[in-house]
Design a protein around this motif. Structure first.
Motif, PDB file in Angstrom:
ATOM      1  N   SER A  48      34.065  21.384 -12.258  1.00  0.00           N
ATOM      2  CA  SER A  48      34.791  20.879 -11.275  1.00  0.00           C
ATOM      3  C   SER A  48      36.239  21.178 -10.835  1.00  0.00           C
ATOM      4  CB  SER A  48      34.603  19.217 -11.612  1.00  0.00           C
ATOM      5  OG  SER A  48      35.449  19.294 -12.651  1.00  0.00           O
ATOM      6  N   ILE A  49      36.443  22.196 -11.702  1.00  0.00           N
ATOM      7  CA  ILE A  49      37.932  23.017 -11.570  1.00  0.00           C
ATOM      8  C   ILE A  49      37.759  24.012 -11.063  1.00  0.00           C
ATOM      9  CG2 ILE A  49      39.993  23.787 -12.461  1.00  0.00           C
ATOM     10  CD1 ILE A  49      39.358  21.717 -14.874  1.00  0.00           C
ATOM     11  N   HIS A  50      38.330  24.567  -9.844  1.00  0.00           N
ATOM     12  CA  HIS A  50      37.951  25.966  -9.132  1.00  0.00           C
ATOM     13  C   HIS A  50      38.915  26.403  -8.324  1.00  0.00           C
ATOM     14  CE1 HIS A  50      35.420  22.678  -7.294  1.00  0.00           C
ATOM     15  NE2 HIS A  50      36.108  23.005  -6.269  1.00  0.00           N
ATOM     16  N   VAL A  51      38.925  27.506  -7.924  1.00  0.00           N
ATOM     17  CA  VAL A  51      40.141  28.086  -7.068  1.00  0.00           C
ATOM     18  C   VAL A  51      39.510  27.808  -5.738  1.00  0.00           C
ATOM     19  CG1 VAL A  51      41.066  30.380  -6.313  1.00  0.00           C
ATOM     20  CG2 VAL A  51      40.507  29.971  -8.624  1.00  0.00           C
ATOM     21  N   THR A  52      40.425  27.658  -4.618  1.00  0.00           N
ATOM     22  CA  THR A  52      40.200  27.488  -3.339  1.00  0.00           C
ATOM     23  C   THR A  52      41.318  28.339  -2.450  1.00  0.00           C
ATOM     24  OG1 THR A  52      41.692  25.664  -3.370  1.00  0.00           O
ATOM     25  CG2 THR A  52      39.243  25.123  -3.358  1.00  0.00           C
ATOM     26  N   GLY A  53      40.953  28.645  -1.312  1.00  0.00           N
ATOM     27  CA  GLY A  53      41.915  29.393  -0.276  1.00  0.00           C
ATOM     28  C   GLY A  53      42.198  28.607   0.924  1.00  0.00           C
ATOM     29  N   SER A  54      43.637  28.713   1.077  1.00  0.00           N
ATOM     30  CA  SER A  54      44.031  27.989   2.364  1.00  0.00           C
ATOM     31  C   SER A  54      44.891  28.912   3.172  1.00  0.00           C
ATOM     32  CB  SER A  54      44.987  26.647   1.977  1.00  0.00           C
ATOM     33  OG  SER A  54      44.299  25.648   1.187  1.00  0.00           O
ATOM     34  N   GLU A  85      33.062  36.051  -2.608  1.00  0.00           N
ATOM     35  CA  GLU A  85      34.234  36.036  -1.595  1.00  0.00           C
ATOM     36  C   GLU A  85      35.538  35.935  -2.160  1.00  0.00           C
ATOM     37  OE1 GLU A  85      34.823  33.571   2.502  1.00  0.00           O
ATOM     38  OE2 GLU A  85      34.856  32.396   0.721  1.00  0.00           O
ATOM     39  N   THR A  86      36.582  36.646  -1.876  1.00  0.00           N
ATOM     40  CA  THR A  86      37.957  36.373  -2.358  1.00  0.00           C
ATOM     41  C   THR A  86      38.630  35.288  -1.844  1.00  0.00           C
ATOM     42  OG1 THR A  86      38.947  37.743  -0.480  1.00  0.00           O
ATOM     43  CG2 THR A  86      38.340  38.957  -2.596  1.00  0.00           C
ATOM     44  N   PRO A  87      39.711  34.752  -2.662  1.00  0.00           N
ATOM     45  CA  PRO A  87      40.353  33.539  -1.936  1.00  0.00           C
ATOM     46  C   PRO A  87      41.214  33.811  -0.753  1.00  0.00           C
ATOM     47  CG  PRO A  87      40.807  33.969  -4.600  1.00  0.00           C
ATOM     48  CD  PRO A  87      39.970  35.008  -3.917  1.00  0.00           C
ATOM     49  N   TRP A  88      41.525  35.053  -0.553  1.00  0.00           N
ATOM     50  CA  TRP A  88      42.343  35.258   0.854  1.00  0.00           C
ATOM     51  C   TRP A  88      41.115  35.268   1.776  1.00  0.00           C
ATOM     52  CZ3 TRP A  88      42.662  37.946  -3.725  1.00  0.00           C
ATOM     53  CH2 TRP A  88      42.022  39.386  -3.705  1.00  0.00           C
ATOM     54  N   ALA A  89      39.957  35.807   1.633  1.00  0.00           N
ATOM     55  CA  ALA A  89      39.066  35.723   2.535  1.00  0.00           C
ATOM     56  C   ALA A  89      38.462  34.466   2.985  1.00  0.00           C
ATOM     57  CB  ALA A  89      37.804  36.632   2.289  1.00  0.00           C
ATOM     58  N   ALA A  90      38.377  33.658   1.736  1.00  0.00           N
ATOM     59  CA  ALA A  90      37.976  32.092   1.917  1.00  0.00           C
ATOM     60  C   ALA A  90      39.224  31.397   3.072  1.00  0.00           C
ATOM     61  CB  ALA A  90      37.927  31.513   0.800  1.00  0.00           C
ATOM     62  N   ALA A  91      40.320  31.836   2.532  1.00  0.00           N
ATOM     63  CA  ALA A  91      41.629  31.079   3.483  1.00  0.00           C
ATOM     64  C   ALA A  91      41.237  31.333   4.992  1.00  0.00           C
ATOM     65  CB  ALA A  91      42.969  31.555   2.901  1.00  0.00           C
ATOM     66  N   LEU A  92      41.142  32.942   5.381  1.00  0.00           N
ATOM     67  CA  LEU A  92      40.738  33.115   6.564  1.00  0.00           C
ATOM     68  C   LEU A  92      39.607  32.721   7.293  1.00  0.00           C
ATOM     69  CD1 LEU A  92      42.176  35.461   8.273  1.00  0.00           C
ATOM     70  CD2 LEU A  92      40.766  37.039   7.553  1.00  0.00           C
ATOM     71  N   PRO A 108      52.099  42.250   6.308  1.00  0.00           N
ATOM     72  CA  PRO A 108      51.379  43.372   5.759  1.00  0.00           C
ATOM     73  C   PRO A 108      50.324  42.814   4.786  1.00  0.00           C
ATOM     74  CG  PRO A 108      53.593  43.167   4.800  1.00  0.00           C
ATOM     75  CD  PRO A 108      53.609  41.992   5.892  1.00  0.00           C
ATOM     76  N   VAL A 109      49.362  43.809   4.616  1.00  0.00           N
ATOM     77  CA  VAL A 109      48.472  43.839   3.503  1.00  0.00           C
ATOM     78  C   VAL A 109      48.661  45.016   2.521  1.00  0.00           C
ATOM     79  CG1 VAL A 109      46.763  42.350   4.673  1.00  0.00           C
ATOM     80  CG2 VAL A 109      46.366  44.833   4.741  1.00  0.00           C
ATOM     81  N   ASP A 110      48.631  44.843   1.272  1.00  0.00           N
ATOM     82  CA  ASP A 110      48.448  46.034   0.537  1.00  0.00           C
ATOM     83  C   ASP A 110      47.203  47.116   0.634  1.00  0.00           C
ATOM     84  OD1 ASP A 110      46.346  45.270  -0.848  1.00  0.00           O
ATOM     85  OD2 ASP A 110      47.527  44.336  -2.762  1.00  0.00           O
ATOM     86  N   ASP A 111      47.452  48.200  -0.138  1.00  0.00           N
ATOM     87  CA  ASP A 111      46.433  49.160   0.007  1.00  0.00           C
ATOM     88  C   ASP A 111      44.909  48.926  -0.183  1.00  0.00           C
ATOM     89  OD1 ASP A 111      48.485  51.160   0.685  1.00  0.00           O
ATOM     90  OD2 ASP A 111      48.636  51.732  -1.616  1.00  0.00           O
ATOM     91  N   ASP A 112      44.709  47.645  -1.001  1.00  0.00           N
ATOM     92  CA  ASP A 112      43.522  47.241  -1.399  1.00  0.00           C
ATOM     93  C   ASP A 112      43.042  46.035  -0.180  1.00  0.00           C
ATOM     94  OD1 ASP A 112      43.040  48.320  -3.511  1.00  0.00           O
ATOM     95  OD2 ASP A 112      44.395  46.955  -4.564  1.00  0.00           O
ATOM     96  N   GLY A 113      44.010  45.911   0.891  1.00  0.00           N
ATOM     97  CA  GLY A 113      43.740  44.943   2.072  1.00  0.00           C
ATOM     98  C   GLY A 113      44.188  43.496   1.449  1.00  0.00           C
ATOM     99  N   VAL A 114      44.829  43.384   0.496  1.00  0.00           N
ATOM    100  CA  VAL A 114      44.800  42.159   0.114  1.00  0.00           C
ATOM    101  C   VAL A 114      46.412  41.461   0.396  1.00  0.00           C
ATOM    102  CG1 VAL A 114      45.518  40.592  -1.829  1.00  0.00           C
ATOM    103  CG2 VAL A 114      43.779  42.375  -1.962  1.00  0.00           C
ATOM    104  N   PRO A 115      46.559  40.428   1.241  1.00  0.00           N
ATOM    105  CA  PRO A 115      47.683  39.690   1.627  1.00  0.00           C
ATOM    106  C   PRO A 115      48.837  39.208   0.472  1.00  0.00           C
ATOM    107  CG  PRO A 115      46.206  38.304   2.256  1.00  0.00           C
ATOM    108  CD  PRO A 115      45.611  39.468   1.688  1.00  0.00           C
ATOM    109  N   ALA A 116      49.811  38.972   0.752  1.00  0.00           N
ATOM    110  CA  ALA A 116      50.684  38.525  -0.100  1.00  0.00           C
ATOM    111  C   ALA A 116      50.366  36.826  -0.354  1.00  0.00           C
ATOM    112  CB  ALA A 116      52.233  38.474   0.290  1.00  0.00           C
TER     113      ALA A 116
END
Length: 180
Positions: A48-54, A85-92, A108-116
């Motif tokens: 019931s505890i889990h990561v979400t992306g917004s 899925e990654t949290p940043w992809a979930a946010a998008l 910007p996104v970093d070299d791995d395509g990850v936003p700040a």
């Protein structure tokens, strides 16, 4: 990026943040403690505890806010992380689904395509869930939101002062920080 690599990346990103206020600082501490204890922090079925992306969706018209259908509070779009899925992809994805807007990462996104990572908030998600919410800055352009049936229809662009006034306390700080 999945599995152990994703888990390590998310932990590193959260640990590197300095809270904008006491609530975020406490959320970062709680996030790390809870996250480390979870077998699968990205699965809502595993615990019931889990990561979400917004997404904090911004544009020339201000910021997009929606009134959550069950909770009745004004929030940013976001939701659960799907399998593989990654949290940043979930946010998008969640932001696009909930607003009907063509959103993209702002900045910007970093070299791995990850936003700040923009903000961290640990909060009750309803139905007995606890959300470890990771927030990312998204560009929503300037079109009118057009959420599909089933999503909150109480949604719109708000100027910064009105968005801050409406926002749930868990969102208010990041909006104040971003406001021009």
């Amino acid at each position: 990026m999945i599995g152990a690599e994703l888990r390590a990346r998310v932990r590193r990103d959260v640990a590197a943040r300095t809270g904008l206020d006491e609530r975020e600082a406490t959320s970062i501490e709680r996030f790390l403690e809870l996250y480390d204890a979870l077998d699968d922090p990205f699965s809502r079925e595993a615990d019931s505890i889990h990561v979400t992306g917004s997404g904090i969706v911004v544009g020339s018209r201000g910021v997009v806010m929606l009134k959550h259908k069950r909770l009745g509070i004004w929030l940013q779009p976001g939701g659960h992380v799907d399998e593989q899925e990654t949290p940043w992809a979930a946010a998008l994805r969640e932001s696009a689904e909930e607003t009907g807007l063509d959103v993209s990462f702002a900045g910007p996104v970093d070299d791995d395509g990850v936003p700040a990572l923009l903000h961290v908030d640990v909060h009750a998600g309803g139905r007995g869930h606890l959300h470890l919410d990771l927030r990312y800055l998204l560009d929503g352009g300037d079109a009118d939101p057009a959420p599909p049936d089933g999503e909150s229809q109480e949604i719109g662009w708000f100027d910064w002062s009105r968005a801050i006034e409406l926002a749930d306390p868990g969102v208010e700080t990041i909006l104040r920080h971003l406001a021009p």
